[in-house]
Design an enzyme around this catalytic site. Structure first.
Site, PDB file in Angstrom:
ATOM      1  N   ALA A  70       0.843  -1.119   0.108  1.00  0.00           N
ATOM      2  CA  ALA A  70       0.097   0.044  -0.051  1.00  0.00           C
ATOM      3  C   ALA A  70       0.914   1.220  -0.035  1.00  0.00           C
ATOM      4  O   ALA A  70       1.756   1.217   0.469  1.00  0.00           O
ATOM      5  CB  ALA A  70      -0.885   0.128   1.114  1.00  0.00           C
ATOM      6  N   TYR A  71       0.692   1.968  -0.708  1.00  0.00           N
ATOM      7  CA  TYR A  71       1.417   3.515  -0.812  1.00  0.00           C
ATOM      8  C   TYR A  71       0.405   4.719  -0.706  1.00  0.00           C
ATOM      9  O   TYR A  71       0.855   5.816  -0.512  1.00  0.00           O
ATOM     10  CB  TYR A  71       1.966   3.538  -2.448  1.00  0.00           C
ATOM     11  CG  TYR A  71       1.171   3.313  -3.437  1.00  0.00           C
ATOM     12  CD1 TYR A  71       0.481   4.496  -3.966  1.00  0.00           C
ATOM     13  CD2 TYR A  71       0.924   1.945  -3.870  1.00  0.00           C
ATOM     14  CE1 TYR A  71      -0.454   4.083  -5.048  1.00  0.00           C
ATOM     15  CE2 TYR A  71       0.142   1.755  -4.997  1.00  0.00           C
ATOM     16  CZ  TYR A  71      -0.581   2.815  -5.609  1.00  0.00           C
ATOM     17  OH  TYR A  71      -1.534   2.995  -6.790  1.00  0.00           O
TER      18      TYR A  71
ATOM     19  N   GLU B 211     -10.584  -0.951  -5.706  1.00  0.00           N
ATOM     20  CA  GLU B 211      -9.505  -0.176  -6.351  1.00  0.00           C
ATOM     21  C   GLU B 211     -10.359  -0.060  -7.729  1.00  0.00           C
ATOM     22  O   GLU B 211      -9.701   0.368  -8.889  1.00  0.00           O
ATOM     23  CB  GLU B 211      -8.277  -0.840  -6.673  1.00  0.00           C
ATOM     24  CG  GLU B 211      -7.450  -1.057  -5.258  1.00  0.00           C
ATOM     25  CD  GLU B 211      -6.961   0.449  -4.598  1.00  0.00           C
ATOM     26  OE1 GLU B 211      -7.128   1.413  -5.257  1.00  0.00           O
ATOM     27  OE2 GLU B 211      -6.865   0.378  -3.327  1.00  0.00           O
TER      28      GLU B 211
END
Length: 207
Positions: A32-33, A105
């Site tokens: 995750a970013y 997403e």
């Protein structure tokens, strides 16, 4: 003899340090970013997620693209770029939550695409992770981080989510400073981040 023994010890240490860490049966690694750096955000749809470590992704930079009505601005993505790197969090998750992560997403709608990347933690261990890249219609040009153009700027509440998550994940200070330099689009969400995250129906609203 002693030199040979020392050489073998160093070699064993290097191999161990660069070993690929496996998530275990029924689990997978997720890198995750963006907003999913924050535990309160990721746990809305993925309660099994356990933060394993922070890690570096080589050959990519953080960028922003598109427009999310849910967040009121552009959303995070990763963009290939030689000679650079970015940081994020490695989460261990149950494989039965891959679908919920894909839904978040917008994979089936073509919003993000699935990638598998190798990331490395501070000890040199490697994790093969599932992550996502935004399906941008045009190349992301015009500047990054502090120089991101107006059309690609995230909302203040989205930036706050990333920054909170970056601190939770103990990302390097130099990288958090880069995140802090990102300008927002100034959008007023009309609520605090905590109020927003306490309304799952709003958080999960389809863009």
């Amino acid at each position: 003899m002693l030199k040979r023994l020392l050489f073998c010890c160093v070699l064993v240490f290097q191999i161990a340090a660069s070993a690929k860490i496996m998530p275990g049966r029924g689990k997978f690694w997720y890198f995750a970013y963006g907003s999913n750096l924050l535990d309160k955000r990721i746990h809305i749809n993925n309660p099994s997620a356990v933060r394993q470590t922070n890690a570096k992704l080589q050959g990519y930079r953080l960028d922003f693209a598109g427009f999310s009505r849910r967040w009121g601005g552009a959303v995070a993505t990763i963009e290939p770029e030689e000679g650079t790197h970015m940081w994020g969090a490695v989460w261990k998750m149950d494989t039965d939550q891959i679908d919920s992560l894909d839904r978040q997403e917008g994979v089936k709608d073509g919003v993000y695409q699935v990638l598998h990347v190798n990331v490395t933690d501070a000890a040199g261990s490697t994790y093969n992770c599932r992550t996502y890249r935004y399906n941008a219609k045009e190349p992301l040009t015009g500047g990054t981080y502090s120089k991101i153009p107006q059309a690609r700027r995230p909302s203040p509440i989205y930036l706050e989510t990333i920054l909170r998550g970056a601190n939770q994940s103990s990302l390097p200070k130099s990288y958090i400073d880069k995140l802090s330099s990102i300008p927002s689009n100034g959008h007023d969400s009309g609520m605090t981040l905590d109020q927003f995250l306490n309304r799952p129906a709003l958080v999960n609203k389809k863009d």
